[in-house]
Motif scaffolding. Sequence first.
Motif, PDB file in Angstrom:
ATOM      1  N   UNK A  85       0.832  -1.200   0.000  1.00 23.09           N
ATOM      2  CA  UNK A  85       0.000   0.000   0.000  1.00 23.09           C
ATOM      3  C   UNK A  85       0.865   1.249   0.000  1.00 23.09           C
ATOM      4  N   UNK A  87       0.679   5.601   0.701  1.00 23.41           N
ATOM      5  CA  UNK A  87      -0.127   6.584   1.413  1.00 23.41           C
ATOM      6  C   UNK A  87      -0.480   7.769   0.529  1.00 23.41           C
ATOM      7  N   UNK A  91       4.951   9.196   1.795  1.00 23.72           N
ATOM      8  CA  UNK A  91       5.427   8.693   3.063  1.00 23.72           C
ATOM      9  C   UNK A  91       6.722   7.903   2.872  1.00 23.72           C
ATOM     10  N   UNK A  92       7.828   8.618   2.735  1.00 20.49           N
ATOM     11  CA  UNK A  92       9.111   7.940   2.552  1.00 20.49           C
ATOM     12  C   UNK A  92       9.907   8.018   3.856  1.00 20.49           C
ATOM     13  N   UNK A  93      11.019   7.289   3.898  1.00 19.51           N
ATOM     14  CA  UNK A  93      11.940   7.410   5.028  1.00 19.51           C
ATOM     15  C   UNK A  93      12.912   8.532   4.653  1.00 19.51           C
ATOM     16  N   UNK A  94      12.604   9.740   5.125  1.00 16.81           N
ATOM     17  CA  UNK A  94      13.242  10.952   4.612  1.00 16.81           C
ATOM     18  C   UNK A  94      14.750  10.991   4.702  1.00 16.81           C
ATOM     19  N   UNK A  95      15.316  10.420   5.771  1.00 11.72           N
ATOM     20  CA  UNK A  95      16.774  10.514   5.934  1.00 11.72           C
ATOM     21  C   UNK A  95      17.529   9.364   5.286  1.00 11.72           C
ATOM     22  N   UNK A 152       8.103   5.865  -2.979  1.00 12.02           N
ATOM     23  CA  UNK A 152       7.106   5.168  -2.161  1.00 12.02           C
ATOM     24  C   UNK A 152       6.491   4.001  -2.943  1.00 12.02           C
ATOM     25  N   UNK A 155       8.985   1.206  -3.313  1.00  8.97           N
ATOM     26  CA  UNK A 155       9.065   0.432  -2.069  1.00  8.97           C
ATOM     27  C   UNK A 155       7.941  -0.585  -1.989  1.00  8.97           C
ATOM     28  N   UNK A 156       6.749  -0.171  -2.375  1.00  6.90           N
ATOM     29  CA  UNK A 156       5.599  -1.089  -2.347  1.00  6.90           C
ATOM     30  C   UNK A 156       5.761  -2.186  -3.404  1.00  6.90           C
TER      31      UNK A 156
END
Lengths: 244, 295
Positions: A85, A87, A91-95, A152, A155-156
């Motif tokens: 899924x 968002x 909604x990523x892992x910013x760092x 994102x 990643x999914x």
Amino acid sequence: MSEPVLVVSDLTKKFGALTAVDGVSFEVRPGEILGIAGPNGSGKSTLFNAITRVPFAQTSGIVLFKGAQISNLANNEIAKRGIARTFQRESVFGNLSSIDNVLVTIEQTNRASAFAQKIALAEQALDLVGFPATLHNWQAGRLPVYLRKLVMIAGAVALDPAVLLLDEPASGLTVSEIDKMRALITHLNELGMTILLVEHVLSLLMEVSDRLMVLDQGRVIALGDPATVVANPTVIEAYLGTPA
Amino acid sequence: MSVESFLFVLSGGIVLGALYALMASGLAVVWSTLGIFNFSHGAFIALGAYIGWQVSNAEALGLGHVAGLSATLVVMFAAGILFQQIFIRPFERKDNIIAATVITTLAGATILQNAMLLIWGPRAKQIVAIAEGTISIGPVAFSGNDIALIVMVALILGFAGWLLARTRTGRSMRAVAQNRQAAELMGLNVPLLYALAFGLSAAMAGMAGYFVGSIRFINPTFGADPLMKALIVVIFGGIARFTSPIYAALIVGLVESFTIFYLGLYWAPAMLFAMMTVVLTIKPSGLFGHHQRTL
């Protein structure tokens, strides 16, 4: 006709006295794109939340994935079984770098054991969504909105899901970016992914969806062929209100 | 101030900074990952010192420093996980988790301190020096124990940094710290990662306790002062990166050391809090700070 890959049965989510999703039932066939529309607050994202149990589980109801009940599993197990899924917000892992964002997902799967293979799979997922190869090592939080959305989605996709739930992938995008997103959704579907697509950009929804479901106040008010659904008076009333 | 005095105070500041770095990094791991402040970190420092003393010292099991450090690492890692399961996990995803865990971690600290008092009694203990003798560099003689502490803290922090940056578990912990929901959707086992983060933090606190226990007397509340310093370091430096508390700890250690030399022991906390207040006024996210929690 093939067996449905996803069956949602009488799914309900309550927040105190508010029923955000109210007895929603539908089936999704393999390879289908099911568009989900509805006014703001109609329960679209809450429906995705309840199916994936992120960040919360349903109050009642059952979700079957490939014939097995998943509505009692932990949320990370649901993802590993093959329901991915994205968002509404990027909604990523910013760092983390863009490639590390995808690598984190690959590392949760059994798709590769050697680190080099995992990196190759992460690169493959980024390439698949059309993410520029020159930006793989950029911190994801510093990317523009469209590229963050691609990270994102990559990643999914890296979970190699059978069902992909996309929550407003076109929000905040320019017209040309929406066109690219449309092509990407179609491409992912051609690769065999079944897609549930929540979207406010109706033109996108109408073009890519095989069927369209409309929610209003947590209930399904129409489900079927997109052209028929948008002409449905109940749907028009939900969006525009009753004529004076 | 003579050169000898300056170098002596400088080396003292670096030793303090190294110890604060280890304490604060452990504290920052929990704050970054779980989003809570662990008030039992000081009790973990004391517990680590007692376990180290029990295993290493001749008056107890007498197995030496290698066994003492290893036992501290393993026991504290397990203790951290157990503590998280009892005092933190039941409150995860509750609206008032921050307030609730202030209470539960304070309660946990009290329970641990009294358990230490029951087990080891009120008499102060001390771990024998890790290294004996002195090493002379120019006109200044450095304590072998101080140099051993600096080297070991550097090795532990280097290992923790490598773990977080280069391993699957570390990458996953950084991902969870930044975005729990996205991490869950990517199949990450968030409860397990939270437990591991707490275990890592407790193990780092335990190692810090072992080292402090070799230069100060151990009693059940001796973690209170290190906890306050670790708190200053984390707030002063921010938690933008894993290295932020390390740099901040060195600054805090040096400021403390020079303040004690020039102004006296009792001025050191006032000077540190004043420095922290000034930094927070100018840069609320800390000296190296950044609004997003990360590792």
